[in-house]
Scaffold this motif. Structure first.
Motif, PDB file in Angstrom:
ATOM      1  N   SER A  82       1.265  -1.405   0.084  1.00 54.76           N
ATOM      2  CA  SER A  82       0.020  -0.056   0.024  1.00 54.76           C
ATOM      3  C   SER A  82       1.263   1.081   0.420  1.00 54.76           C
ATOM      4  CB  SER A  82      -0.714   0.226   1.245  1.00 54.76           C
ATOM      5  OG  SER A  82       0.087   0.014   2.654  1.00 54.76           O
ATOM      6  N   ASP A  83      -0.063   2.011  -0.987  1.00 62.16           N
ATOM      7  CA  ASP A  83       1.247   3.444  -0.638  1.00 62.16           C
ATOM      8  C   ASP A  83      -0.102   4.414  -0.100  1.00 62.16           C
ATOM      9  OD1 ASP A  83       3.002   5.151  -0.838  1.00 62.16           O
ATOM     10  OD2 ASP A  83       2.347   5.655  -3.569  1.00 62.16           O
ATOM     11  N   ARG A  84       0.190   5.180   0.638  1.00 62.54           N
ATOM     12  CA  ARG A  84      -0.629   6.569   1.433  1.00 62.54           C
ATOM     13  C   ARG A  84      -0.566   7.352   0.294  1.00 62.54           C
ATOM     14  NH1 ARG A  84      -5.263   7.059   4.156  1.00 62.54           N
ATOM     15  NH2 ARG A  84      -4.746   9.180   5.772  1.00 62.54           N
ATOM     16  N   ARG A  85      -1.578   8.057  -0.314  1.00 59.40           N
ATOM     17  CA  ARG A  85      -1.843   9.173  -1.242  1.00 59.40           C
ATOM     18  C   ARG A  85      -2.880  10.282  -0.770  1.00 59.40           C
ATOM     19  NH1 ARG A  85      -0.914   6.406  -6.635  1.00 59.40           N
ATOM     20  NH2 ARG A  85       1.223   4.882  -6.318  1.00 59.40           N
ATOM     21  N   GLY A  86      -2.041  11.173   0.090  1.00 60.69           N
ATOM     22  CA  GLY A  86      -3.033  12.055   0.567  1.00 60.69           C
ATOM     23  C   GLY A  86      -3.893  11.804   1.547  1.00 60.69           C
ATOM     24  N   GLY A  87      -5.757  11.850   0.794  1.00 61.38           N
ATOM     25  CA  GLY A  87      -6.876  11.414   2.325  1.00 61.38           C
ATOM     26  C   GLY A  87      -7.095   9.384   1.730  1.00 61.38           C
ATOM     27  N   ARG A  88      -6.193   8.861   0.731  1.00 63.89           N
ATOM     28  CA  ARG A  88      -6.191   7.997   0.381  1.00 63.89           C
ATOM     29  C   ARG A  88      -5.014   6.845   0.547  1.00 63.89           C
ATOM     30  NH1 ARG A  88     -11.923   7.788  -3.550  1.00 63.89           N
ATOM     31  NH2 ARG A  88     -10.657   5.459  -3.059  1.00 63.89           N
ATOM     32  N   THR A  89      -5.572   5.497   0.320  1.00 63.86           N
ATOM     33  CA  THR A  89      -4.805   4.856   0.539  1.00 63.86           C
ATOM     34  C   THR A  89      -4.319   3.910  -0.665  1.00 63.86           C
ATOM     35  OG1 THR A  89      -4.560   4.318   2.730  1.00 63.86           O
ATOM     36  CG2 THR A  89      -3.625   2.852   1.125  1.00 63.86           C
ATOM     37  N   ALA A  90      -3.201   4.109  -1.996  1.00 57.99           N
ATOM     38  CA  ALA A  90      -3.486   3.219  -3.130  1.00 57.99           C
ATOM     39  C   ALA A  90      -2.688   1.685  -2.669  1.00 57.99           C
ATOM     40  CB  ALA A  90      -3.032   3.785  -4.149  1.00 57.99           C
ATOM     41  N   TRP A  91      -3.330   0.824  -3.324  1.00 60.69           N
ATOM     42  CA  TRP A  91      -2.914  -0.759  -3.177  1.00 60.69           C
ATOM     43  C   TRP A  91      -2.390  -1.324  -4.435  1.00 60.69           C
ATOM     44  CZ3 TRP A  91      -3.345  -2.626   1.656  1.00 60.69           C
ATOM     45  CH2 TRP A  91      -4.200  -1.766   2.689  1.00 60.69           C
ATOM     46  N   SER A  92      -0.822  -2.520  -4.482  1.00 59.33           N
ATOM     47  CA  SER A  92      -0.553  -2.983  -5.890  1.00 59.33           C
ATOM     48  C   SER A  92      -0.505  -4.477  -4.895  1.00 59.33           C
ATOM     49  CB  SER A  92       0.123  -2.695  -6.295  1.00 59.33           C
ATOM     50  OG  SER A  92       1.281  -2.469  -7.738  1.00 59.33           O
ATOM     51  N   SER A  93       0.477  -4.566  -5.970  1.00 56.88           N
ATOM     52  CA  SER A  93       0.561  -6.725  -5.061  1.00 56.88           C
ATOM     53  C   SER A  93       1.932  -7.051  -5.977  1.00 56.88           C
ATOM     54  CB  SER A  93      -0.337  -7.396  -5.511  1.00 56.88           C
ATOM     55  OG  SER A  93      -0.447  -8.954  -5.721  1.00 56.88           O
ATOM     56  N   THR A  94       2.557  -7.633  -5.820  1.00 54.29           N
ATOM     57  CA  THR A  94       4.435  -7.959  -6.016  1.00 54.29           C
ATOM     58  C   THR A  94       3.738 -10.005  -5.912  1.00 54.29           C
ATOM     59  OG1 THR A  94       5.306  -8.121  -4.115  1.00 54.29           O
ATOM     60  CG2 THR A  94       5.336  -6.224  -6.032  1.00 54.29           C
ATOM     61  N   VAL A  95       4.419 -10.428  -6.796  1.00 52.04           N
ATOM     62  CA  VAL A  95       4.561 -12.375  -6.617  1.00 52.04           C
ATOM     63  C   VAL A  95       5.608 -11.981  -7.126  1.00 52.04           C
ATOM     64  CG1 VAL A  95       3.876 -11.628  -9.579  1.00 52.04           C
ATOM     65  CG2 VAL A  95       2.836 -13.858  -7.117  1.00 52.04           C
ATOM     66  N   THR A  96       6.305 -12.852  -6.615  1.00 52.20           N
ATOM     67  CA  THR A  96       7.538 -14.157  -6.916  1.00 52.20           C
ATOM     68  C   THR A  96       6.988 -14.971  -6.880  1.00 52.20           C
ATOM     69  OG1 THR A  96       8.994 -12.726  -4.444  1.00 52.20           O
ATOM     70  CG2 THR A  96       9.885 -14.929  -5.112  1.00 52.20           C
ATOM     71  N   VAL A  97       7.524 -15.672  -7.916  1.00 46.01           N
ATOM     72  CA  VAL A  97       8.196 -16.593  -9.549  1.00 46.01           C
ATOM     73  C   VAL A  97       9.211 -17.058  -9.370  1.00 46.01           C
ATOM     74  CG1 VAL A  97       6.855 -17.839 -11.104  1.00 46.01           C
ATOM     75  CG2 VAL A  97       5.416 -16.468  -9.575  1.00 46.01           C
ATOM     76  N   GLN A  98       9.447 -18.354  -9.284  1.00 47.02           N
ATOM     77  CA  GLN A  98      10.542 -19.277  -9.605  1.00 47.02           C
ATOM     78  C   GLN A  98      12.279 -17.731  -9.271  1.00 47.02           C
ATOM     79  OE1 GLN A  98      10.398 -19.259 -14.503  1.00 47.02           O
ATOM     80  NE2 GLN A  98      10.298 -21.269 -13.857  1.00 47.02           N
TER      81      GLN A  98
END
Length: 98
Positions: free
Chosen positions: A37-53
Motif C-alpha cells: 500500500s501507499d498512502r496518497r493524501g487522504g486515500r491509500t492506493a494498493w498494488s501487489s508483487t508476486v514472487t515466482v521462480q
C-alpha cells in the motif's frame, strides 16, 4: 456474488489460477503474492508483487482498496507473460517450418 469454477488445463480462469497452473507445469513453487500500500493524501492506493521462480514481479497499476484483488490479478498476468516469453517451448520461439 457469483463463483466461477475452474478446471485445470482450460483456457478459462483468472490470471492467478493460470499462473498457479503454469507453476505446477514447470514444477516450481506456487506463486507468493504480497499486497503493498501507499498512502496518497487522504486515500491509500494498493498494488501487489508476486514472487515466482525466485523473481519478484510487480503489478503495473495501483488500485483503490475495494479492488485489491485486481492488483493480484495484474501481478499474476505480468508474471505469467514473462514466464511464457522466456519459455523455450513458447509459440513465439518455436516456429519450425515457418
Amino acid at each position: 456474488m457469483s463463483y466461477k469454477s475452474y478446471s485445470p488445463g482450460s483456457c478459462a480462469g483468472t490470471w492467478v489460477e493460470k499462473l498457479e497452473e503454469k507453476c505446477r507445469e514447470l514444477g516450481c513453487h506456487s506463486p507468493d503474492f504480497q499486497i503493498v500500500s501507499d498512502r496518497r493524501g487522504g486515500r491509500t492506493a494498493w498494488s501487489s508483487t508476486v514472487t515466482v521462480q525466485g523473481r519478484s514481479i510487480r503489478a503495473r497499476f495501483w488500485y483503490d482498496g475495494q479492488f485489491v484483488n485486481n492488483a493480484k490479478e495484474d501481478a499474476a498476468e505480468v508474471a505469467l507473460k514473462q514466464i511464457e516469453a522466456s519459455s523455450p517451448t513458447s509459440p513465439s520461439q518455436n516456429r519450425s517450418g515457418w
